[in-house]
Design an enzyme around this catalytic site. Structure first.
Site, mmCIF file in Angstrom:
data_model
loop_
_atom_site.group_PDB
_atom_site.id
_atom_site.type_symbol
_atom_site.label_atom_id
_atom_site.label_comp_id
_atom_site.label_asym_id
_atom_site.label_seq_id
_atom_site.Cartn_x
_atom_site.Cartn_y
_atom_site.Cartn_z
ATOM 1 N N CYS A 65 -16.186 -9.313 5.765
ATOM 2 C CA CYS A 65 -15.622 -8.002 5.459
ATOM 3 C C CYS A 65 -14.375 -8.219 4.605
ATOM 4 O O CYS A 65 -13.449 -8.912 5.017
ATOM 5 C CB CYS A 65 -15.281 -7.276 6.753
ATOM 6 N N CYS B 98 0.836 -1.207 0.000
ATOM 7 C CA CYS B 98 0.000 0.000 0.000
ATOM 8 C C CYS B 98 0.872 1.260 0.000
ATOM 9 O O CYS B 98 1.862 1.348 0.731
ATOM 10 C CB CYS B 98 -0.914 -0.018 1.227
ATOM 11 N N CYS C 131 0.196 4.880 6.996
ATOM 12 C CA CYS C 131 -0.450 4.688 8.308
ATOM 13 C C CYS C 131 0.576 4.037 9.251
ATOM 14 O O CYS C 131 1.068 2.929 8.968
ATOM 15 C CB CYS C 131 -1.680 3.808 8.176
ATOM 16 N N CYS D 289 -19.333 -6.564 3.677
ATOM 17 C CA CYS D 289 -18.736 -5.286 4.020
ATOM 18 C C CYS D 289 -17.426 -5.200 3.236
ATOM 19 O O CYS D 289 -16.793 -6.219 2.966
ATOM 20 C CB CYS D 289 -18.472 -5.253 5.525
ATOM 21 N N CYS E 68 0.472 0.272 10.337
ATOM 22 C CA CYS E 68 0.070 -0.774 9.391
ATOM 23 C C CYS E 68 1.235 -1.489 8.710
ATOM 24 O O CYS E 68 2.042 -0.871 8.008
ATOM 25 C CB CYS E 68 -0.841 -0.165 8.335
ATOM 26 N N ARG F 196 -17.900 -3.066 17.859
ATOM 27 C CA ARG F 196 -17.105 -4.260 17.520
ATOM 28 C C ARG F 196 -15.816 -4.326 18.304
ATOM 29 O O ARG F 196 -15.010 -3.403 18.240
ATOM 30 C CB ARG F 196 -16.704 -4.230 16.037
ATOM 31 N N CYS G 278 -19.498 1.630 8.721
ATOM 32 C CA CYS G 278 -18.763 1.015 9.829
ATOM 33 C C CYS G 278 -17.522 1.894 10.028
ATOM 34 O O CYS G 278 -16.690 2.003 9.137
ATOM 35 C CB CYS G 278 -18.377 -0.405 9.424
HETATM 36 S S1 SF4 Z 1 -4.235 0.970 6.931
HETATM 37 FE FE1 SF4 Z 1 -2.578 -0.027 5.750
HETATM 38 S S2 SF4 Z 1 -3.601 -0.828 3.945
HETATM 39 FE FE2 SF4 Z 1 -4.991 0.699 4.844
HETATM 40 S S3 SF4 Z 1 -4.493 2.617 3.844
HETATM 41 FE FE3 SF4 Z 1 -3.215 2.558 5.674
HETATM 42 S S4 SF4 Z 1 -1.270 1.628 4.997
HETATM 43 FE FE4 SF4 Z 1 -2.800 1.184 3.413
#
Ligand code: SF4
Length: 365
Positions: free
Chosen positions: A95, A51, A55, A127, A58, A259, A187
């Site tokens: 989901c 990705c 974040c 979802c 993540c 949740r 959600c």
């Molecule tokens: S949470 Fe992870 S997968 Fe989702 S947008 Fe952020 S970096 Fe990308």
């Protein structure tokens, strides 16, 4: 008239003496839900890793060095097989998550739409969590039979800037609005334990309560610190904070499904029981939550038996969407939508990116 929650009012609830908070939340839970029913959902990663976002929690962000296995988009038949497996294990909702910044109008999106229709036809709530989306994309998902869209706020607007720099809070709110406009159930919740203050936690809940309509489902996650991500060294959140957060969410959004999401592997049965008592009415089943570990379904069922809980049937809180083939006539719109970028970066995210680069270089030697 619905009560207008402010940060101070929510903080007052959050900081109540623990036993008072628990009692009040449990009472409101009983007034609005069957306290013996818990929705069992399965979270399936249909496209893992790589990705472009940053974040800080993540492991799927391409810029960090984590040891997750990346995967291209799953086939529709594979998703169907996984959905049937989840259903036979008691899940009433599937989901599907893809590690995308935003949905693109391309063949992969068409494939996801086919997945949505296929799972909806199995009589499961479908979802998706696919990143940012436009109003038109939300409508196509709704036409395919999507029941809910997950798009977490993660934290307060103030703290969000400390965790993610590649998109803004307003982008989050826009996607949620687009889902609502298409009649999709929203959600949205957050993650506790990312270094935020109690005020941040309560501010996030205020934003959720002010949405119109309010989210039907509110995931409360405990951060699972993953090596290689900027939040790897974060101290695990105490169970008491999780119970407080679940209870407060239950009190300020009485009708939502709260949740109990990531982080359950680090909770004792007794800790989880307190969360159920405080109004948590859904869990994710399966040994993985996208990429993080999750308790085994047999362990969950043992606990359900002890507590006298049972799984909730699908479509108790809303009608089953009618899939119609108009989702196949999507526009061929090219060109990308302008999502906001706050134009700042986060030091620890940059550090993690640099560290990852160095490790990759070493490995390549
Ligand atoms: S949470 Fe992870 S997968 Fe989702 S947008 Fe952020 S970096 Fe990308």
């Amino acid at each position: 008239m619905e009560k207008q929650w402010t940060k101070d009012l929510v903080l007052e609830v959050y900081n109540k003496p623990f036993m008072e908070l628990l009692y009040e939340a449990a009472t409101i839970h009983r007034e609005n839900h069957n306290p013996l029913e818990v929705q069992i959902s399965t979270l399936l990663s249909i496209k893992t890793g790589g990705c472009p976002e940053d974040c800080g929690y993540c492991p799927q962000a391409a810029r960090y060095h984590t040891d997750i296995e990346t995967n291209e988009l799953m086939s529709v038949s594979h998703v169907k097989a996984q959905a049937l497996r989840a259903k036979s294990n008691g899940s009433s909702r599937l989901c599907m998550g893809a590690a995308w910044r935003n949905i693109q109008n391309n063949a992969e999106f068409d494939q996801v739409l086919d997945m949505v229709q296929t799972v909806n036809d199995l009589n499961m709530e479908v979802c998706c969590t696919l990143g940012m989306m436009t109003e038109e994309q939300a409508q196509r998902l709704a036409d395919a039979g999507l029941y809910a869209y997950n798009h977490n706020l993660d934290s307060s607007e103030e703290h969000y800037k400390e965790i993610i720099s590649t998109r803004g809070y307003d982008d989050r709110l826009k996607t949620i609005e687009n889902a609502s406009k298409a009649g999709i159930s929203v959600c949205s919740g957050g993650i506790v334990g990312m270094g935020e203050s109690d005020e941040d936690r309560c501010n996030m809940l205020v934003t959720l309560t002010n949405m119109n309509p309010q989210p039907k489902s509110v995931p409360i996650n405990a951060l699972v610190p993953i090596e290689g991500t900027p939040l790897a060294e974060q101290t695990p959140v105490p169970i008491w904070d999780m119970v407080r957060m679940v209870a407060t969410a239950r009190i300020v959004m009485p009708e939502a499904v709260v949740r109990l999401s990531a982080g359950r592997t680090n909770m004792s049965d007794e800790g989880q029981t307190l969360c159920f008592m405080a109004g948590a009415s859904s869990i994710f089943a399966g040994d993985k939550l996208l990429t993080t570990p999750n308790p085994d379904i047999n362990e969950d069922m043992k606990l359900f038996k002890i507590l006298g809980l049972k799984g909730k049937a699908p479509f108790v809180d809303g009608d089953k969407p009618v899939s119609n083939d108009s989702y196949k006539n999507g526009s061929d719109a090219k060109g990308s939508v302008k999502w906001t970028r706050p134009g700042h970066s986060i030091e620890r995210n940059l550090e993690a990116k640099e560290k990852a680069k160095a490790i990759r270089k070493d490995l390549a030697k």
